[in-house]
Enzyme design. Structure first.
Site, PDB file in Angstrom:
ATOM      1  N   MET A   1       0.908  -1.080   0.019  1.00  0.00           N
ATOM      2  CA  MET A   1      -0.125   0.041   0.059  1.00  0.00           C
ATOM      3  C   MET A   1       0.916   1.296  -0.235  1.00  0.00           C
ATOM      4  O   MET A   1       1.208   1.743  -1.100  1.00  0.00           O
ATOM      5  CB  MET A   1      -0.988  -0.040   1.149  1.00  0.00           C
ATOM      6  CG  MET A   1      -1.846  -1.117   1.151  1.00  0.00           C
ATOM      7  SD  MET A   1      -3.490  -1.194   2.229  1.00  0.00           S
ATOM      8  CE  MET A   1      -2.420  -1.628   3.800  1.00  0.00           C
ATOM      9  N   CYS A   2       0.858   1.686   1.258  1.00  0.00           N
ATOM     10  CA  CYS A   2       1.667   3.060   1.234  1.00  0.00           C
ATOM     11  C   CYS A   2       3.292   3.153   0.742  1.00  0.00           C
ATOM     12  O   CYS A   2       3.702   4.023  -0.058  1.00  0.00           O
ATOM     13  CB  CYS A   2       1.793   3.597   2.729  1.00  0.00           C
ATOM     14  SG  CYS A   2       0.158   3.735   3.290  1.00  0.00           S
ATOM     15  N   VAL A   3       4.024   1.982   1.055  1.00  0.00           N
ATOM     16  CA  VAL A   3       5.520   1.966   0.646  1.00  0.00           C
ATOM     17  C   VAL A   3       5.515   2.033  -0.947  1.00  0.00           C
ATOM     18  O   VAL A   3       6.176   2.564  -1.622  1.00  0.00           O
ATOM     19  CB  VAL A   3       6.073   0.583   1.088  1.00  0.00           C
ATOM     20  CG1 VAL A   3       7.468   0.505   0.417  1.00  0.00           C
ATOM     21  CG2 VAL A   3       6.228   0.918   2.775  1.00  0.00           C
TER      22      VAL A   3
ATOM     23  N   THR B   1       3.998   5.197  -2.701  1.00  0.00           N
ATOM     24  CA  THR B   1       5.139   6.347  -2.470  1.00  0.00           C
ATOM     25  C   THR B   1       6.232   6.057  -3.428  1.00  0.00           C
ATOM     26  O   THR B   1       6.777   7.151  -4.099  1.00  0.00           O
ATOM     27  CB  THR B   1       5.395   6.499  -1.072  1.00  0.00           C
ATOM     28  OG1 THR B   1       4.162   6.704  -0.252  1.00  0.00           O
ATOM     29  CG2 THR B   1       6.543   7.532  -0.890  1.00  0.00           C
TER      30      THR B   1
END
Length: 195
Positions: A120-122, A125
């Site tokens: 998700m976030c890793v 980004t």
């Protein structure tokens, strides 16, 4: 086989918040992630790299709801021009935040991305960093996630380590994903280009 990465001039620490690395909701690899991210932060500081700690603002009632114990960053921050905290409302650390401006203002050209959650976030980004033209290193032992539970009629449970590996692999050949955290090296950013 791992390889030593060329130096990066920034470290992006994604959502290493209490809810995700301590207690019942911690990712299975929490101990490793805390150790690896702590070491990366220490070495980035020592070598003068820019550090951005991303802090997810979860919705009301979530374990990372702002200003709750689970929302707090796990690692101590040394605020200043080379170390910032950037709160984020979405998976992608660049979306609706000042991360891009902070990296540009510091003269950053290459980033190492670590933290949680891998898929998700890793990944979100890191993917935007690639699209913006940064050299991106995602050390394979410095990001983690949760197991995916079995879903009847869809598939069996998927271990967190497999989810993390697939998430990094899905970034494609432009991201450096086979290095370990120990193989990441840092340098101070060059002076920002005049505008």
């Amino acid at each position: 086989m791992t390889q030593r990465a060329r130096p990066v001039d920034a470290l992006i620490v994604v959502d290493v918040q209490s809810a995700f690395v301590t207690g019942e909701g911690a990712v299975p690899a929490a101990g490793r992630i805390v150790d690896r991210t702590s070491d990366l932060i220490e070495r980035a500081r020592r070598d003068g790299a820019f550090i951005a700690h991303l802090q997810n603002d979860g919705p009301s009632g979530a374990e990372d709801e702002p200003h709750t114990p689970g929302w707090e960053l796990h690692h101590a921050v040394k605020p200043g021009p080379a170390e910032v905290v950037i709160r984020k409302p979405h998976d992608d650390g660049f979306e609706d935040t000042a991360l891009g401006e902070a990296l540009t203002g510091a003269g950053v050209r290459a980033v190492a991305v670590c933290g949680v959650m891998s898929e998700m976030c890793v990944q979100a980004t890191a993917r935007t960093a690639l699209a913006l033209g940064y050299r991106v290193v995602v050390p394979h032992d410095a990001h983690a996630t949760q197991d995916i539970p079995a879903a009847p009629g869809i598939g069996e449970a998927v271990p967190a380590a497999t989810v993390s590996r697939v998430a990094a692999y899905a970034l494609g050949s432009d991201a450096e994903t086979t290095v370990t955290a120990a193989d990441v090296t840092f340098t101070a950013p060059a002076a920002p280009a005049a505008r």
